[in-house]
Design an enzyme around this catalytic site. Sequence first.
Site, PDB file in Angstrom:
ATOM      1  N   ALA A   1       6.759 -31.160  24.206  1.00  0.00           N
ATOM      2  CA  ALA A   1       7.772 -31.607  23.424  1.00  0.00           C
ATOM      3  C   ALA A   1       7.572 -31.361  21.794  1.00  0.00           C
ATOM      4  CB  ALA A   1       7.824 -33.049  23.475  1.00  0.00           C
TER       5      ALA A   1
ATOM      6  N   ASN B   1      -0.141 -35.654  27.167  1.00  0.00           N
ATOM      7  CA  ASN B   1       0.141 -35.961  25.734  1.00  0.00           C
ATOM      8  C   ASN B   1       1.474 -36.575  25.699  1.00  0.00           C
ATOM      9  OD1 ASN B   1       0.712 -35.743  22.962  1.00  0.00           O
ATOM     10  ND2 ASN B   1      -0.167 -33.942  22.627  1.00  0.00           N
ATOM     11  N   ASP B   2       2.522 -35.797  25.967  1.00  0.00           N
ATOM     12  CA  ASP B   2       3.975 -36.444  25.911  1.00  0.00           C
ATOM     13  C   ASP B   2       4.341 -37.780  26.836  1.00  0.00           C
ATOM     14  OD1 ASP B   2       4.654 -34.618  23.849  1.00  0.00           O
ATOM     15  OD2 ASP B   2       5.047 -33.053  25.727  1.00  0.00           O
ATOM     16  N   ILE B   3       3.615 -37.604  27.886  1.00  0.00           N
ATOM     17  CA  ILE B   3       3.899 -38.791  28.850  1.00  0.00           C
ATOM     18  C   ILE B   3       3.234 -40.076  28.473  1.00  0.00           C
ATOM     19  CG2 ILE B   3       4.491 -37.359  30.716  1.00  0.00           C
ATOM     20  CD1 ILE B   3       1.508 -38.071  31.836  1.00  0.00           C
TER      21      ILE B   3
END
Length: 484
Positions: free
Chosen positions: A453, A412-414
């Site tokens: 995050a 997700n965040d990456i």
Amino acid sequence: MSTNLAAIGYLVAAVCFILALRGLSSPATSRAGNRYGMIGMAIAIVITLLALPHARASTYLFILLALVIGGGIGYVVARRIEMTAMPQLVAAFHSLVGLAAVFVAIGAFSSPADFGITDPDGHIHLLSRLEMGLGIIIGAITFSGSVIAFGKLQAKLPPSIEKAFGPLQPLVRTAMSSRPILLPGRHAINMTIGALIVLLLLWFIAAESTVAFTLMTLLAFAIGFLLIIPIGGADMPVVVSMLNSYSGWAAAGIGFTLKNPMLIVTGALVGSSGAILSYIMCRAMNRSFVSVILGGFGETAAAAGELEERTVKAGSAEDAAFIMENAQKVIIVPGYGMAVAQAQHAVRELYDILTKKGVEVKFAIHPVAGRMPGHMNVLLAEANIPYDVVFEMEEINNEFGQADVAYVIGANDITNPAAKTDTSSPIYGMPVLDVDKAKAVFFIKRSMAPGYAGIDNPLFYMDRTMMLFGDAKKVTEEVVKAMG
């Protein structure tokens, strides 16, 4: 054994450890690195046992018993542990290193004459007090911090173990949450405890006080706990690396107390390599080491409930199968979703069938994907994915623009493009994989819940993105079946 012979043996062991670190820097040489590490440790143990001064038969008996028990437990754990549970296993190992440092320091303080650290008057040498104090402080912080890191990585204890905590069960569940736990005034509390530890260390060095030694140890345990609970799951890879560094410095500190050069060298190698890796990973997240230690990453957006609600395009395994088998180039982006679902073997099947159909398949690995450094590399290696198709972010990021499909598995965040465009985002400036540049994006996710995050991902709402909701293993197996 003579001192010179022992020194030569330790030198050979140190070289083996250096070769081990070099080997572990690449998946292709990791097996050889492990072997060098095992050989070096075996040499170090044998040399240490042969060089023990005034050792009696009972001493060797206790050592042998400890080796059998510890080795037996290690063998059983190694045989049973799932690759997806490696991060929490590493955290558990760090805690044991820290606890060992604490026990050695306590033993040295209780019987300093047996450790050869006393002057003619029976007092502990001034320098030995400093070494002992630093060793026990770092060891205690490593132990309690690693226990909390283990809890955050494990997320849930078995019911039988959880029941053992009795009325403290709610507190244990809270501490094991992957979300940051932000105590009011936490920075002031930590600074106060840190200052007290320094003052107690100075008192202990000056007066060899038992009270100072005891309070210093207890406060070190406390601050290790308090330092880690505010850190969320998004920062766990850095935390694991950081605790690895702590465990090395704890071992080095105790090495001085024991006058064991091998322990000093090994601890310094582990401590410095862990510190360098932590720095590299912080750079990969565009965050300072201090900001990670202060914790609370991503808490603001999640707590405020600011996540947007927009329409996404949901697809099926058949849709993904049709587009991918007719593509020329597919880049697979594994994330923690693959680890949770244990989907690495299904991903290998997907790689095999696409390759047979003439599709070029590559894997893109972000430095902080998963819960520990190299987490995705380990899982892909377990599934026998060829090393030459696995690439780090900086090697493959410029290829997404030429890719027909980016197949994202819970990363997700990456992959969040907001890191490049939204200056108000908590992850702004963090280098991410340029998944949004691919011609088509298939994103496997259980739900629309945010990542660690705690922020929304604009990638979900792009016209070229198709969400594949469900368990990563089952979805990937369905895609493979549809291609068959």
